[in-house]
Motif scaffolding. Structure first.
Motif, short mmCIF file in Angstrom:
data_model
loop_
_atom_site.label_atom_id
_atom_site.label_comp_id
_atom_site.label_asym_id
_atom_site.label_seq_id
_atom_site.Cartn_x
_atom_site.Cartn_y
_atom_site.Cartn_z
N VAL A 14 0.84 -1.20 0.00
CA VAL A 14 0.00 0.00 0.00
C VAL A 14 0.88 1.25 0.00
O VAL A 14 0.65 2.18 -0.77
CB VAL A 14 -0.97 0.00 1.19
CG1 VAL A 14 -1.72 1.32 1.32
CG2 VAL A 14 -1.96 -1.16 1.08
N LEU A 15 1.89 1.27 0.86
CA LEU A 15 2.79 2.43 0.89
C LEU A 15 3.49 2.63 -0.44
O LEU A 15 3.64 3.77 -0.90
CB LEU A 15 3.82 2.28 2.02
CG LEU A 15 3.30 2.44 3.44
CD1 LEU A 15 4.41 2.18 4.44
CD2 LEU A 15 2.69 3.82 3.65
N ALA A 16 3.92 1.55 -1.07
CA ALA A 16 4.60 1.67 -2.37
C ALA A 16 3.65 2.28 -3.41
O ALA A 16 4.08 3.12 -4.21
CB ALA A 16 5.09 0.30 -2.82
N ALA A 17 2.39 1.90 -3.39
CA ALA A 17 1.41 2.47 -4.33
C ALA A 17 1.22 3.96 -4.06
O ALA A 17 1.12 4.75 -5.00
CB ALA A 17 0.08 1.73 -4.21
N LEU A 18 1.20 4.35 -2.79
CA LEU A 18 1.02 5.76 -2.44
C LEU A 18 2.27 6.57 -2.75
O LEU A 18 2.19 7.70 -3.24
CB LEU A 18 0.65 5.88 -0.96
CG LEU A 18 -0.72 5.32 -0.58
CD1 LEU A 18 -0.81 5.11 0.92
CD2 LEU A 18 -1.82 6.23 -1.07
N VAL A 19 3.44 6.02 -2.49
CA VAL A 19 4.70 6.72 -2.74
C VAL A 19 4.94 6.89 -4.24
O VAL A 19 5.56 7.87 -4.66
CB VAL A 19 5.88 5.95 -2.07
CG1 VAL A 19 7.22 6.41 -2.58
CG2 VAL A 19 5.81 6.11 -0.55
N ALA A 20 4.43 5.98 -5.05
CA ALA A 20 4.61 6.07 -6.50
C ALA A 20 4.00 7.36 -7.07
O ALA A 20 4.47 7.86 -8.08
CB ALA A 20 4.01 4.85 -7.19
N ASP A 21 2.97 7.87 -6.42
CA ASP A 21 2.33 9.12 -6.84
C ASP A 21 1.95 9.89 -5.58
O ASP A 21 0.78 9.95 -5.21
CB ASP A 21 1.10 8.84 -7.71
CG ASP A 21 0.42 10.11 -8.20
OD1 ASP A 21 1.03 11.20 -8.13
OD2 ASP A 21 -0.74 10.02 -8.65
N PRO A 22 2.94 10.49 -4.92
CA PRO A 22 2.68 11.10 -3.61
C PRO A 22 1.76 12.32 -3.65
O PRO A 22 1.13 12.64 -2.65
CB PRO A 22 4.07 11.48 -3.10
CG PRO A 22 4.92 11.56 -4.31
CD PRO A 22 4.34 10.61 -5.31
N ALA A 23 1.66 12.98 -4.78
CA ALA A 23 0.80 14.17 -4.87
C ALA A 23 -0.63 13.81 -5.26
O ALA A 23 -1.52 14.65 -5.18
CB ALA A 23 1.37 15.16 -5.87
N GLY A 24 -0.84 12.56 -5.66
CA GLY A 24 -2.16 12.15 -6.12
C GLY A 24 -3.09 11.78 -4.99
O GLY A 24 -2.67 11.41 -3.90
N ASP A 25 -4.37 11.90 -5.27
CA ASP A 25 -5.40 11.42 -4.37
C ASP A 25 -5.77 10.02 -4.83
O ASP A 25 -6.08 9.80 -6.00
CB ASP A 25 -6.64 12.32 -4.42
CG ASP A 25 -6.40 13.67 -3.75
OD1 ASP A 25 -5.66 13.71 -2.75
OD2 ASP A 25 -6.95 14.67 -4.22
N HIS A 26 -5.72 9.07 -3.90
CA HIS A 26 -5.93 7.67 -4.25
C HIS A 26 -7.19 7.15 -3.56
O HIS A 26 -7.39 7.41 -2.38
CB HIS A 26 -4.73 6.84 -3.79
CG HIS A 26 -3.44 7.35 -4.33
ND1 HIS A 26 -2.96 6.98 -5.57
CD2 HIS A 26 -2.53 8.22 -3.83
CE1 HIS A 26 -1.81 7.60 -5.79
NE2 HIS A 26 -1.53 8.36 -4.75
N GLU A 30 -8.61 1.93 -6.89
CA GLU A 30 -7.30 2.19 -7.51
C GLU A 30 -6.20 1.54 -6.68
O GLU A 30 -5.28 0.91 -7.23
CB GLU A 30 -7.07 3.70 -7.60
CG GLU A 30 -5.68 4.08 -8.03
CD GLU A 30 -5.32 5.52 -7.68
OE1 GLU A 30 -4.11 5.81 -7.73
OE2 GLU A 30 -6.20 6.32 -7.37
N LEU A 31 -6.26 1.69 -5.36
CA LEU A 31 -5.24 1.10 -4.49
C LEU A 31 -5.31 -0.42 -4.48
O LEU A 31 -4.28 -1.09 -4.37
CB LEU A 31 -5.35 1.66 -3.07
CG LEU A 31 -4.93 3.12 -2.93
CD1 LEU A 31 -5.31 3.67 -1.56
CD2 LEU A 31 -3.43 3.27 -3.17
N MET A 32 -6.51 -0.96 -4.61
CA MET A 32 -6.64 -2.42 -4.70
C MET A 32 -5.93 -2.92 -5.96
O MET A 32 -5.20 -3.92 -5.91
CB MET A 32 -8.12 -2.83 -4.73
CG MET A 32 -8.79 -2.72 -3.39
SD MET A 32 -10.60 -2.90 -3.41
CE MET A 32 -10.88 -4.22 -4.52
N GLN A 33 -6.10 -2.21 -7.06
CA GLN A 33 -5.47 -2.62 -8.32
C GLN A 33 -3.96 -2.45 -8.26
O GLN A 33 -3.21 -3.33 -8.70
CB GLN A 33 -6.06 -1.83 -9.48
CG GLN A 33 -7.50 -2.19 -9.75
CD GLN A 33 -8.18 -1.26 -10.75
OE1 GLN A 33 -7.69 -0.17 -11.03
NE2 GLN A 33 -9.31 -1.69 -11.28
N SER A 34 -3.49 -1.32 -7.74
CA SER A 34 -2.04 -1.07 -7.75
C SER A 34 -1.30 -1.90 -6.71
O SER A 34 -0.14 -2.23 -6.92
CB SER A 34 -1.74 0.42 -7.59
OG SER A 34 -2.28 0.89 -6.38
#
Length: 110
Positions: A14-26, A30-34
């Motif tokens: 989960v952190l890796a998915a969030l860090v990949a686009d830190p400025a984005g709203d997730h 979307e997080l389930m897929q990534s």
């Protein structure tokens, strides 16, 4: 922010998915897929990260009847959590990559 958060493999995904686009709203789907995690694993992690101060959570401001779907909850790493998340992921990567002993063992059996 609680920096002592236990970094399990699902939390790291989960952190890796969030860090990949830190400025984005997730949002959840979307997080389930990534992250490759099912909702029953993802949402408790998001709740833990939010409760520990790692994530900001906000609700989408829409009219569900007009949009034809429920409002989404959006998640974003806090500015304080972003460098900590990057560091913790880097440490995990370093701990899990094969070391010289592992490489030497491979050569001996090759």
């Amino acid at each position: 922010m609680n920096t002592e958060l236990r970094l399990t493999v699902p939390v790291a995904r989960v952190l890796a998915a969030l860090v990949a686009d830190p400025a984005g709203d997730h949002y959840g789907m979307e997080l389930m897929q990534s992250s490759g995690l099912p909702s029953g694993t993802l949402y408790p992690i998001l709740a833990r990260l939010t409760g520990a101060g790692w994530l900001d959570k906000r609700w989408e401001d829409i009219d569900p009847s007009t949009a034809g779907r429920p409002a989404r909850a959006y998640y974003r790493l806090t500015p304080v959590a972003l460098p900590v998340a990057r560091q913790r992921l880097a440490e995990l990567h370093e701990q899990t990559r094969p070391g010289p002993a592992h490489a030497a063992g491979k050569e001996a059996t090759a």
